[in-house]
Write a protein that holds these residues in place. Structure first.
Motif, PDB file in Angstrom:
ATOM      1  N   GLY A  19      -4.825  -1.844  -4.889  1.00  0.00           N
ATOM      2  CA  GLY A  19      -5.176  -1.269  -3.536  1.00  0.00           C
ATOM      3  C   GLY A  19      -4.314  -1.628  -2.402  1.00  0.00           C
ATOM      4  N   VAL A  20      -3.942  -2.983  -2.567  1.00  0.00           N
ATOM      5  CA  VAL A  20      -3.211  -3.381  -1.084  1.00  0.00           C
ATOM      6  C   VAL A  20      -2.200  -4.399  -1.668  1.00  0.00           C
ATOM      7  CG1 VAL A  20      -4.791  -5.323  -0.828  1.00  0.00           C
ATOM      8  CG2 VAL A  20      -3.425  -4.292   1.113  1.00  0.00           C
ATOM      9  N   THR A  21      -1.018  -4.457  -0.840  1.00  0.00           N
ATOM     10  CA  THR A  21      -0.081  -5.543  -0.821  1.00  0.00           C
ATOM     11  C   THR A  21       0.017  -6.176   0.557  1.00  0.00           C
ATOM     12  OG1 THR A  21       1.174  -4.725  -2.711  1.00  0.00           O
ATOM     13  CG2 THR A  21       2.477  -6.338  -1.214  1.00  0.00           C
ATOM     14  N   ALA A  38       6.554   3.635   1.857  1.00  0.00           N
ATOM     15  CA  ALA A  38       6.206   4.606   0.877  1.00  0.00           C
ATOM     16  C   ALA A  38       4.634   4.971   0.641  1.00  0.00           C
ATOM     17  CB  ALA A  38       6.939   4.069  -0.538  1.00  0.00           C
ATOM     18  N   ALA A  39       3.957   4.264   1.448  1.00  0.00           N
ATOM     19  CA  ALA A  39       2.442   4.285   1.398  1.00  0.00           C
ATOM     20  C   ALA A  39       1.766   4.129   2.586  1.00  0.00           C
ATOM     21  CB  ALA A  39       1.888   3.326   0.265  1.00  0.00           C
ATOM     22  N   ALA A  72      -0.614  -9.244  -3.995  1.00  0.00           N
ATOM     23  CA  ALA A  72      -0.274  -7.860  -4.384  1.00  0.00           C
ATOM     24  C   ALA A  72      -1.404  -7.657  -5.498  1.00  0.00           C
ATOM     25  CB  ALA A  72       1.307  -7.604  -4.980  1.00  0.00           C
ATOM     26  N   THR A  86       2.275   7.542   5.347  1.00  0.00           N
ATOM     27  CA  THR A  86       3.379   7.496   4.717  1.00  0.00           C
ATOM     28  C   THR A  86       4.609   8.300   5.226  1.00  0.00           C
ATOM     29  OG1 THR A  86       1.902   7.302   2.648  1.00  0.00           O
ATOM     30  CG2 THR A  86       4.429   8.059   2.639  1.00  0.00           C
ATOM     31  N   CYS A 139      -0.204  -4.947   5.643  1.00  0.00           N
ATOM     32  CA  CYS A 139      -1.053  -4.432   4.505  1.00  0.00           C
ATOM     33  C   CYS A 139      -0.574  -3.039   3.873  1.00  0.00           C
ATOM     34  CB  CYS A 139      -2.363  -4.286   4.812  1.00  0.00           C
ATOM     35  SG  CYS A 139      -3.047  -6.011   5.519  1.00  0.00           S
ATOM     36  N   VAL A 140       0.230  -2.899   2.951  1.00  0.00           N
ATOM     37  CA  VAL A 140       0.512  -1.790   2.341  1.00  0.00           C
ATOM     38  C   VAL A 140      -0.677  -1.216   1.323  1.00  0.00           C
ATOM     39  CG1 VAL A 140       2.265  -0.661   0.749  1.00  0.00           C
ATOM     40  CG2 VAL A 140       3.044  -2.586   2.168  1.00  0.00           C
ATOM     41  N   LEU A 141      -1.099  -0.183   1.710  1.00  0.00           N
ATOM     42  CA  LEU A 141      -2.269   0.269   1.208  1.00  0.00           C
ATOM     43  C   LEU A 141      -1.910   1.409  -0.191  1.00  0.00           C
ATOM     44  CD1 LEU A 141      -4.059   1.079   4.312  1.00  0.00           C
ATOM     45  CD2 LEU A 141      -4.321  -0.807   3.161  1.00  0.00           C
ATOM     46  N   ARG A 142      -2.346   1.096  -1.192  1.00  0.00           N
ATOM     47  CA  ARG A 142      -2.195   2.010  -2.365  1.00  0.00           C
ATOM     48  C   ARG A 142      -3.446   2.784  -2.938  1.00  0.00           C
ATOM     49  NH1 ARG A 142       1.008  -2.943  -4.678  1.00  0.00           N
ATOM     50  NH2 ARG A 142      -1.299  -3.597  -4.837  1.00  0.00           N
TER      51      ARG A 142
END
Length: 107
Positions: A34-36, A54-55, A31, A87, A104-107
């Motif tokens: 920008g990414v998890t 959520a993203a 984590a 999202t 890959c969760v992109l934030r």
């Protein structure tokens, strides 16, 4: 900051680490800004039932075959394929065989 401190190495992407039960083994590998990055290890028949992110997400098939399903479409994630999803869209994953996917969760 040097280039070395900007670089985050993530190991274990293709490691198959199953667990018993109806849902896959889910493990966060990294984590950062920008990414998890999360590895999901499925045994054949396991399901990650309807949920929303959520993203925005990118999900890549690394081993086996997993159906990635939304209300409107289904894509088989196999090695070398990926899906990108915005999202809030309800989706689920169903393993046709022992499989590994990386989220890959992109934030």
């Amino acid at each position: 900051m040097t280039a070395e401190t900007d670089l985050v190495r993530i190991d274990g992407l293709t490691t198959f680490a199953p667990k018993d039960g109806p849902v896959p083994h889910i493990e966060r590998l990294s984590a950062g800004p920008g990414v998890t990055v999360v590895r999901l290890s499925f045994t054949a028949g396991q399901i990650l039932d309807d949920h929303k992110a959520a993203a925005p997400i990118l999900v890549q098939g690394l081993m086996g075959k997993v159906a990635f399903e939304t209300q409107d479409a289904s894509v088989d994630l196999v090695p070398g394929s990926a899906v990108n999803l915005d999202t809030g869209i309800v989706h689920r994953l169903v393993a046709a065989e022992d499989s590994v996917v990386v989220l890959c969760v992109l934030r």
